[in-house]
Design a protein around this motif. Structure first.
Motif, PDB file in Angstrom:
ATOM      1  N   SER A 157       5.459  28.868  18.502  1.00  0.00           N
ATOM      2  CA  SER A 157       5.127  29.120  19.907  1.00  0.00           C
ATOM      3  C   SER A 157       6.176  29.981  20.607  1.00  0.00           C
ATOM      4  CB  SER A 157       4.907  27.806  20.665  1.00  0.00           C
ATOM      5  OG  SER A 157       6.070  27.019  20.618  1.00  0.00           O
ATOM      6  N   ASP A 160       6.154  36.132  19.405  1.00  0.00           N
ATOM      7  CA  ASP A 160       5.273  37.013  20.182  1.00  0.00           C
ATOM      8  C   ASP A 160       3.920  37.193  19.509  1.00  0.00           C
ATOM      9  OD1 ASP A 160       7.129  37.469  22.185  1.00  0.00           O
ATOM     10  OD2 ASP A 160       8.130  39.023  20.994  1.00  0.00           O
ATOM     11  N   ASP A 162       0.037  36.336  17.953  1.00  0.00           N
ATOM     12  CA  ASP A 162      -1.197  35.696  18.426  1.00  0.00           C
ATOM     13  C   ASP A 162      -1.358  34.397  17.637  1.00  0.00           C
ATOM     14  OD1 ASP A 162      -1.661  37.827  20.098  1.00  0.00           O
ATOM     15  OD2 ASP A 162      -2.954  38.870  18.661  1.00  0.00           O
ATOM     16  N   TRP A 163      -0.641  33.377  18.064  1.00  0.00           N
ATOM     17  CA  TRP A 163      -0.605  32.142  17.285  1.00  0.00           C
ATOM     18  C   TRP A 163      -1.577  31.104  17.837  1.00  0.00           C
ATOM     19  CZ3 TRP A 163       0.644  27.983  20.320  1.00  0.00           C
ATOM     20  CH2 TRP A 163       1.388  28.239  21.469  1.00  0.00           C
ATOM     21  N   THR A 164      -1.990  30.205  16.958  1.00  0.00           N
ATOM     22  CA  THR A 164      -2.685  28.976  17.361  1.00  0.00           C
ATOM     23  C   THR A 164      -2.120  27.842  16.510  1.00  0.00           C
ATOM     24  OG1 THR A 164      -4.733  30.180  17.879  1.00  0.00           O
ATOM     25  CG2 THR A 164      -4.919  27.798  17.563  1.00  0.00           C
ATOM     26  N   LEU A 210      -5.797  31.298  21.694  1.00  0.00           N
ATOM     27  CA  LEU A 210      -4.670  32.206  21.433  1.00  0.00           C
ATOM     28  C   LEU A 210      -3.448  31.718  22.194  1.00  0.00           C
ATOM     29  CD1 LEU A 210      -5.680  35.972  21.558  1.00  0.00           C
ATOM     30  CD2 LEU A 210      -5.159  34.528  19.595  1.00  0.00           C
ATOM     31  N   ARG A 211      -2.338  31.556  21.493  1.00  0.00           N
ATOM     32  CA  ARG A 211      -1.061  31.116  22.067  1.00  0.00           C
ATOM     33  C   ARG A 211      -1.208  29.733  22.725  1.00  0.00           C
ATOM     34  NH1 ARG A 211       2.704  34.826  21.770  1.00  0.00           N
ATOM     35  NH2 ARG A 211       3.927  33.981  23.483  1.00  0.00           N
ATOM     36  N   LYS A 212      -2.024  28.897  22.065  1.00  0.00           N
ATOM     37  CA  LYS A 212      -2.257  27.534  22.566  1.00  0.00           C
ATOM     38  C   LYS A 212      -2.254  26.536  21.410  1.00  0.00           C
ATOM     39  CE  LYS A 212      -4.907  28.755  26.644  1.00  0.00           C
ATOM     40  NZ  LYS A 212      -6.226  29.027  27.149  1.00  0.00           N
TER      41      LYS A 212
END
Ligand code: NAP
Length: 236
Positions: A157, A160, A162-164, A210-212
């Motif tokens: 997290s 930078d 595009d993580w999940t 995305l990013r969550k």
């Protein structure tokens, strides 16, 4: 230098590919038409074969292995798992750090990692028995595993990319019946690995998380606490 992309199929790297969720993920990814690289330390036991599947032998804590695998992919799904132990666990956070570094280096964006609903210290599941068993597993039997999963979540997290982060509850090999998903936490003690694999692959085409952190479960699925303990915690 990245391998040039030959067509419009997603090139997907699956870590933990030889585990039960990893095998489901690879199988469903191939069914959906993706080109898949499956990383395992034990390629000789990997059961799937396909002309769009490449099996990579290697350890996910090896920088060279991760760098080369990421260079030849578009997106990464990490289903790596460690057994409960009293010793420190580092495989989640180390592989996460290497993935983030390699993805930055090779300009790759989409990273989906599996941790566990147990990482969410604030979530209080419904029912006294569920809370007691969660506390025993989270704070004692599986503490070093959950601590390293939490570290993985922090590494991912802070990137930078595009993580999940995907947090399932206890996993079973029961057939999938459809999953439910919510941000951060969700009630539901058990999830089918078939459903989890489908959810992970759905993220390749869905930017809601995305990013969550996405908490997932299979609604209505129940397994006795003893059976879950024997099969998934004691691995018997
Ligand atoms: N089991 C549960 O009830 C449960 C509950 C919540 C969350 N989770 C999480 O959900 C995910 C999937 O769990 P699962 O039970 O289906 O799978 P799993 O039994 O935890 O197996 C995952 C795979 O990770 C691979 N692995 C471990 N260390 C590795 C390393 N250093 N390098 C490369 N590969 C490595 C192993 O494959 P090789 O030995 O072939 O390399 C193993 O088969 C995991 O992240 C797990 O922590 C599990």
């Amino acid at each position: 230098m990245a391998t040039p992309h030959q067509d419009d199929r997603t090139r997907l790297l699956v870590l933990g590919a030889n585990g039960p969720t990893g095998r489901q993920t690879v199988h469903q990814a191939l069914t959906r038409g993706h080109q898949v690289s499956a990383l395992t330390r034990h390629p000789e036991t990997f059961p799937l074969h396909h002309d769009r599947l490449q099996v990579i032998a290697g350890d996910a804590t090896d920088e060279g292995v991760i760098d080369a695998a990421v260079a030849a992919t578009d997106a990464v799904i990490c289903t790596i798992g460690a057994a409960f132990t009293r010793r420190p666990v580092v495989v989640y956070s180390t592989s996460a750090r290497l993935l983030v570094e390699a993805m930055d280096q090779h300009h790759r964006r989409r990273l989906i990692v599996v941790t566990s609903g147990g990482v969410d210290a604030d979530h209080r599941p419904a029912g006294f028995a569920a809370r007691l068993s969660r506390s025993v597993v989270r704070d004692h039997v599986g503490k070093t595993v959950y601590d390293d999963m939490a570290k993985m979540e922090r590494v991912v997290s802070a990137s930078d990319l595009d993580w999940t982060v995907v947090r399932p509850p206890g996993l079973t090999d029961e057939p999938g019946t459809g999953y439910a998903v919510a941000e951060d936490s969700i009630d539901g003690p058990v999830m089918s690995r078939e459903d989890l694999a489908g959810m992970l692959l759905d993220q390749l085409e869905d930017d809601r998380f995305l990013r969550k952190v996405a908490a997932v479960t299979t609604p209505g699925l129940t397994v006795s606490a003893w059976r879950m303990l024997r099969r998934e915690v004691l691995k018997r």
